[in-house]
Write an enzyme that holds these catalytic residues in place. Structure first.
Site, PDB file in Angstrom:
ATOM      1  N   HIS A 124       1.794   4.485  -2.863  1.00 32.15           N
ATOM      2  CA  HIS A 124       1.900   5.939  -2.649  1.00 32.15           C
ATOM      3  C   HIS A 124       3.271   6.444  -3.115  1.00 32.15           C
ATOM      4  O   HIS A 124       3.380   7.475  -3.787  1.00 32.15           O
ATOM      5  CB  HIS A 124       1.751   6.266  -1.161  1.00 32.15           C
TER       6      HIS A 124
ATOM      7  N   GLU B 164      -4.830   7.764  -2.961  1.00 34.19           N
ATOM      8  CA  GLU B 164      -5.266   6.476  -2.420  1.00 34.19           C
ATOM      9  C   GLU B 164      -5.578   5.484  -3.529  1.00 34.19           C
ATOM     10  O   GLU B 164      -5.424   4.278  -3.353  1.00 34.19           O
ATOM     11  CB  GLU B 164      -6.484   6.666  -1.515  1.00 34.19           C
TER      12      GLU B 164
ATOM     13  N   HIS C 249       0.828  -1.214   0.000  1.00 30.73           N
ATOM     14  CA  HIS C 249       0.000   0.000   0.000  1.00 30.73           C
ATOM     15  C   HIS C 249       0.862   1.264   0.000  1.00 30.73           C
ATOM     16  O   HIS C 249       0.718   2.135  -0.862  1.00 30.73           O
ATOM     17  CB  HIS C 249      -0.912  -0.017   1.237  1.00 30.73           C
ATOM     18  N   GLU C 250       1.760   1.353   0.967  1.00 29.77           N
ATOM     19  CA  GLU C 250       2.607   2.549   1.056  1.00 29.77           C
ATOM     20  C   GLU C 250       3.552   2.627  -0.135  1.00 29.77           C
ATOM     21  O   GLU C 250       3.893   3.716  -0.598  1.00 29.77           O
ATOM     22  CB  GLU C 250       3.388   2.561   2.375  1.00 29.77           C
TER      23      GLU C 250
END
Length: 500
Positions: free
Chosen positions: A269, A295, A265-266
């Site tokens: 980003h 997101e 997830h990160e």
């Protein structure tokens, strides 16, 4: 393009960027390695540099430059990037000029204190420690919105800060579609036979989990020359520029999947930030300030790609080498577990399907705070009631209920809806990638994930903040935002997994 005023503005921005650089470094340190007793000194320093930057954002010198460059004659001489920068900075300048400096300083300090109180309250699972700070931040958030956007409805002002152009009418339409279609579907999934997760229980060494994180970040395309990692209570990503992007993670000895999916997830980003046009660095065009768009990238990697069985085919053997327990678990068992639908209490650990309702709950609470005047003391019960309504579970304590997220502690009201907007955008991206690149399952199974990353770089990442969210969707997908592709994705995927 040659303009003396533009050159002066560049120099002025460089000065502002030095303050912002220090503030970003302070925030990084406060969340990763700062000792508990270091808080007061860091909070004072952060307040000082924030205040100095705030002063720079509203000087007459800056105002004159922006006024000159905004005039029709000078504006037309600018290239597209500088047109965006001048227009956005002029708007921000006008808003900043309306904020009293003493109020700004008080708000920065209040948010620092609130964040500290939230951490203490979560550790103690005691909402009363945090409640007075939350109440103060809510009132100051309302006041800030009244200063920056006088005469406008407060909650729409807050939503606009995080996902510009996505007002509550649009969000209500999208979220209502999801509730109508997914609420009965989730109940069917939860009533079906669930996978046995007992084989995933055990102890996973933290150092081994960190090696898995590195493997996953490498695999999806994280650039280590322009990035690093840290450890924190609540995983996040921040960046100084496209050349310095930092991700964090939190590790649990009894749960390896949590850190694995936080890493993906990160990493999503971070890959976004690392591929913004470097010419935009140091300006409001650089980075991406639209949280739903951001997101959409982290959650695309985490869910659309990372929870696809084919994502793991090229790397599953290596996962077993790094975390030996996974040698005992087949890929099919792993696939069913990473898509195990549970009505869980914690948002960050929720599966992608029930996650939608975690965000809808927070959105409805925020509307209650800012539109219905609900008091802070009522919030824990409202939270628990909505958890029971949407997910048929009730938190047993504040830490697993209203205290689980840090966002409200720093005044980030209006931010939560962007998480679900990101999911909605992802359904649309998936359809478009399939049209342009071919079957995503095949691409992943053959280890060609870099082709998807390049598509995202080209279609979304390079533009930073220069395209508003609705413009991104229109340019990439050719139509207005819709929840239907995400609903279709969920129903097809989970109907197959659960044999519905």
């Amino acid at each position: 393009m040659s303009n003396a005023t533009v050159e002066n503005l560049k120099q002025y921005l460089e000065k502002m960027n030095q303050y912002e650089h220090v503030m970003t470094l302070l925030n990084w340190d406060m969340e990763t390695t700062m000792p508990k007793l270091g808080f007061e000194g860091h909070a004072r320093a952060l307040t000082y540099f924030s205040t100095e930057l705030f002063k720079l954002s509203k000087t007459e010198e800056l105002g004159k430059m922006l006024e000159e460059l905004s005039s029709p004659k000078e504006y037309e001489k600018l290239n597209d990037m500088w047109k965006f920068v001048v227009k956005r900075m002029k708007r921000d300048y006008d808003e900043s000029r309306r904020i009293p400096q003493d109020f700004f300083e008080q708000f920065v300090q209040a948010k620092s204190e609130s964040g500290n109180a939230w951490k203490e309250a979560k550790r103690a699972s005691d909402f009363s420690i945090y409640a007075p700070h939350l109440e103060k931040v809510i009132e100051m958030t309302k006041k800030m919105a009244e200063y920056t956007n006088p005469g406008e409805e407060v909650y729409n002002v807050l939503l606009n800060q995080y996902e510009e152009g996505m007002d509550s009418d649009t969000i209500d339409r999208l979220f209502d579609d999801l509730k109508r279609e997914l609420a009965p579907f989730v109940k069917k999934v939860l009533a079906a036979k669930q996978p046995d997760d007992s084989r995933f229980k055990g102890k996973y060494e933290i150092e081994e989990q960190k090696k898995v994180q590195k493997m996953l970040l490498d695999y999806i395309g994280f650039d280590w020359e322009a990035g690093t990692v840290g450890e924190t209570e609540h995983p996040f990503t921040l960046n100084f520029s496209s050349k310095d992007v930092r991700v964090t993670n939190h590790y649990y000895e009894k749960d390896a999947l949590s850190a694995m999916y936080s890493a993906i997830h990160e990493g999503g980003h971070a890959i976004f930030e690392q591929h913004v046009n470097p010419d935009f660095d140091g300006t409001v065009a650089g980075s991406c300030r639209y949280c739903g768009i951001h997101e959409s990238q982290s959650r695309f990697y985490e869910n659309i790609l990372g929870r696809n069985k084919n994502f793991w085919i090229p790397i599953y053997k290596k996962l077993g080498t790094l975390l030996p327990k996974f040698k005992e678990i087949s890929l099919d068992e792993f696939y069913h577990e990473i898509n195990h639908v549970r009505n869980s209490l914690i948002r960050t650990n929720a599966d992608e399907l029930t996650y939608c309702f975690h965000i809808i709950i927070r959105y409805e609470l925020e509307k209650a705070i800012f539109r219905d005047g609900v008091s802070v003391s009522e919030l824990p019960k409202m939270w628990n009631d909505k958890m029971q309504e949407y997910l048929q579970i009730t938190p047993s304590n504040d830490a697993e209920g209203i205290l689980q997220d840090m966002h409200w502690s720093d005044g980030s009201f209006g931010y939560f809806p962007s998480y679900l907007l990101g999911n909605i955008y992802d359904g649309m991206y998936l359809e478009e990638i399939t049209k342009e690149l071919g079957d995503v399952d095949t691409i992943l199974r053959e280890g060609r994930i870099s082709e998807i990353t390049r598509w995202l770089n080209e279609k979304i990442h390079q533009y930073g903040s220069t395209r508003l969210p609705k413009e991104v969707i229109e340019k990439v997908c050719g139509r207005e935002v819709s929840a239907q592709p995400l609903i279709k994705y969920f129903k097809e995927k989970y109907t197959e997994i659960y044999n519905l």
